[in-house]
Design an enzyme around this catalytic site. Structure first.
Site, PDB file in Angstrom:
ATOM      1  N   GLY A  67     -71.527 -58.356  29.128  1.00 22.13           N
ATOM      2  CA  GLY A  67     -71.579 -56.922  28.949  1.00 22.13           C
ATOM      3  C   GLY A  67     -72.890 -56.405  28.390  1.00 22.13           C
ATOM      4  O   GLY A  67     -73.365 -55.335  28.789  1.00 22.13           O
ATOM      5  N   THR A  68     -73.485 -57.130  27.461  1.00 15.56           N
ATOM      6  CA  THR A  68     -74.726 -56.666  26.850  1.00 15.56           C
ATOM      7  C   THR A  68     -75.855 -56.595  27.869  1.00 15.56           C
ATOM      8  O   THR A  68     -76.572 -55.591  27.964  1.00 15.56           O
ATOM      9  CB  THR A  68     -75.125 -57.574  25.674  1.00 15.56           C
ATOM     10  OG1 THR A  68     -74.123 -57.470  24.648  1.00 15.56           O
ATOM     11  CG2 THR A  68     -76.475 -57.161  25.095  1.00 15.56           C
ATOM     12  N   ASN A 148     -63.797 -49.381  22.348  1.00 13.55           N
ATOM     13  CA  ASN A 148     -63.561 -50.791  22.060  1.00 13.55           C
ATOM     14  C   ASN A 148     -62.985 -51.011  20.671  1.00 13.55           C
ATOM     15  O   ASN A 148     -62.488 -52.102  20.369  1.00 13.55           O
ATOM     16  CB  ASN A 148     -64.855 -51.591  22.217  1.00 13.55           C
ATOM     17  CG  ASN A 148     -65.952 -51.126  21.295  1.00 13.55           C
ATOM     18  OD1 ASN A 148     -66.434 -49.999  21.416  1.00 13.55           O
ATOM     19  ND2 ASN A 148     -66.353 -51.968  20.352  1.00 13.55           N
ATOM     20  N   HIS A 198     -65.352 -63.175  29.364  1.00  9.86           N
ATOM     21  CA  HIS A 198     -64.654 -63.718  28.194  1.00  9.86           C
ATOM     22  C   HIS A 198     -63.571 -62.804  27.656  1.00  9.86           C
ATOM     23  O   HIS A 198     -62.759 -63.224  26.832  1.00  9.86           O
ATOM     24  CB  HIS A 198     -65.659 -64.055  27.081  1.00  9.86           C
ATOM     25  CG  HIS A 198     -66.298 -62.859  26.452  1.00  9.86           C
ATOM     26  ND1 HIS A 198     -67.294 -62.129  27.066  1.00  9.86           N
ATOM     27  CD2 HIS A 198     -66.097 -62.262  25.254  1.00  9.86           C
ATOM     28  CE1 HIS A 198     -67.671 -61.143  26.281  1.00  9.86           C
ATOM     29  NE2 HIS A 198     -66.959 -61.196  25.175  1.00  9.86           N
ATOM     30  N   CYS A 325     -71.120 -56.180  14.159  1.00 10.45           N
ATOM     31  CA  CYS A 325     -71.598 -57.416  13.546  1.00 10.45           C
ATOM     32  C   CYS A 325     -72.912 -57.819  14.182  1.00 10.45           C
ATOM     33  O   CYS A 325     -72.999 -57.944  15.394  1.00 10.45           O
ATOM     34  CB  CYS A 325     -70.556 -58.520  13.728  1.00 10.45           C
ATOM     35  SG  CYS A 325     -70.904 -60.010  12.802  1.00 10.45           S
TER      36      CYS A 325
END
Length: 378
Positions: A67-68, A148, A198, A325
């Site tokens: 996704g990034t 999300n 994932h 994070c």
């Protein structure tokens, strides 16, 4: 440990593990010899399966590392392609997006891009009217399919219609939505859409950016010109195949799993809603597998999300406090802050296909005590 953080990553599916164990080494799919062409066949079969599961054409599937990378390719690529330096359009981005989007946008802003930031309401839902008003002169707009953190479904159809009317390419981050609500790329009206393996029970480090065939993008990096020149580099045929397998299974079981997850998350929210200091910002119109709540402090003290997460971890439950994070350092959730919630401890509980009724029973039994202790700790 009972996993209630499937929104971060869900375990490999049994079928994926078995396929991985049985896999034979594959050659470079760009090679012209027979071994390379066998690898090419595996790769293109996976691309076709991914496209079919997401309502796309195979040529629209650009395989990425997740996704990034997909978000970075969509936003940077569309902005770079929008015109010469000094004449590029603005970026339109809601403030409640994932950091993969927000950090890419901030990087482009330092490079000279104009950024138009759009607010969200108390449920983390994007202000569709404000976004539509910001579209004239934009190079690209972006939005999550669903928050999300809170799980709130976003006004995808309304924003896509506005973007189409303005002639602005729209990127949808559907990483957290695919497999939990129906996602059809062609029907969405978006120019680009991100998805990651994932989140679906496939391997980490595999994903895709769906890119409509008329969309204009510049590549992030250059090399052999693979994948329409948008993502050069040797392609991971095995990873793509495992991704396709996980995606197909997730889509096939969506209706039954969504109903089961909704029933279980409704049970969790019903159990915590009467507790002192607990608020549920997004009970309705949300992803079925996410139960999000915030805990207020007591005695004028702010509640600490890390304390609540630690207490539940000690009790054997892996949860998320919804904070971003970076390099393992927890930070205050920008999404909760954007919703106008101050001095609260957020808690995101996300379910998956391995979550059983007894797991939810056990969680409900310990939640009241953990919440009371976290409030007292301040």
């Amino acid at each position: 440990m009972r996993l209630f953080d499937h929104a971060a990553a869900t375990p490999l599916r049994v079928s994926v593990r078995e396929a991985l164990a049985a896999a034979e080494p594959l050659a470079n799919p760009s090679s012209t010899h027979r071994a390379g062409q066998r690898a090419r066949a595996v790769l293109e079969d996976a691309r076709e399966r991914i496209a079919a599961a997401l309502g796309a054409h195979p040529t629209e599937v650009v395989l990425t590392s997740g996704g990034t990378e997909s978000a970075n390719l969509a936003l940077k690529g569309a902005w770079w392609a929008s015109g010469p330096v000094g004449a590029r359009g603005a970026l339109v981005v809601p403030v409640g997006e994932h950091h993969a989007t927000l950090d890419a946008v901030e990087w482009l802003e330092r490079e000279g891009a104009e950024v138009r930031r759009i607010g969200v309401d108390a449920r983390a839902v994007t202000d569709a009217a404000a976004l539509a008003a910001a579209l004239p002169g934009a190079a690209v707009a972006t939005m999550l399919w669903a928050s999300n953190e809170l799980g709130s479904l976003q006004p995808v159809a309304e924003v896509a219609a506005a973007a189409a009317a303005a002639g602005v390419p729209l990127h949808l981050d559907a990483v957290g939505a695919v497999g939990h609500v129906p996602v059809d790329f062609a029907a969405s009206g978006a120019a680009m859409l991100s998805v990651a393996s994932h989140k679906l029970g496939g391997p980490h480090g595999v994903g895709a950016l769906l890119v409509r065939r008329d969309a204009r993008l510049e590549a992030l990096h250059h090399g052999g010109g693979q994948q329409r020149g948008l993502r050069s580099g040797t392609q991971d045929a095995l990873g793509a195949s495992l991704f396709a397998l996980a995606l197909e299974e997730a889509v096939a079981e969506l209706a039954t799993e969504a109903e089961r997850h909704r029933r279980l998350t409704d049970r969790i929210l019903a159990a915590v809603r009467p507790l002192p200091g607990v608020r549920v910002p997004a009970a309705e119109d949300r992803l079925p597998h996410i139960a999000h709540l915030v805990v207020e402090g007591e005695g004028g003290r702010a509640a600490q999300g890390e304390a609540l997460q630690f207490l539940l971890d000690e009790a054997g439950f892996a949860v998320s406090n919804g904070s971003a994070c970076s390099a393992g350092v927890a930070r205050e959730s920008h999404v909760v802050r954007a919703c106008g919630l101050e001095g609260v401890a957020p808690l995101r509980l996300s379910l998956g296909r391995t979550t059983a009724e007894e797991d939810v029973d056990a969680l409900i039994a310990v939640l009241p005590g953990a919440i009371a202790r976290a409030r007292a700790l301040g």
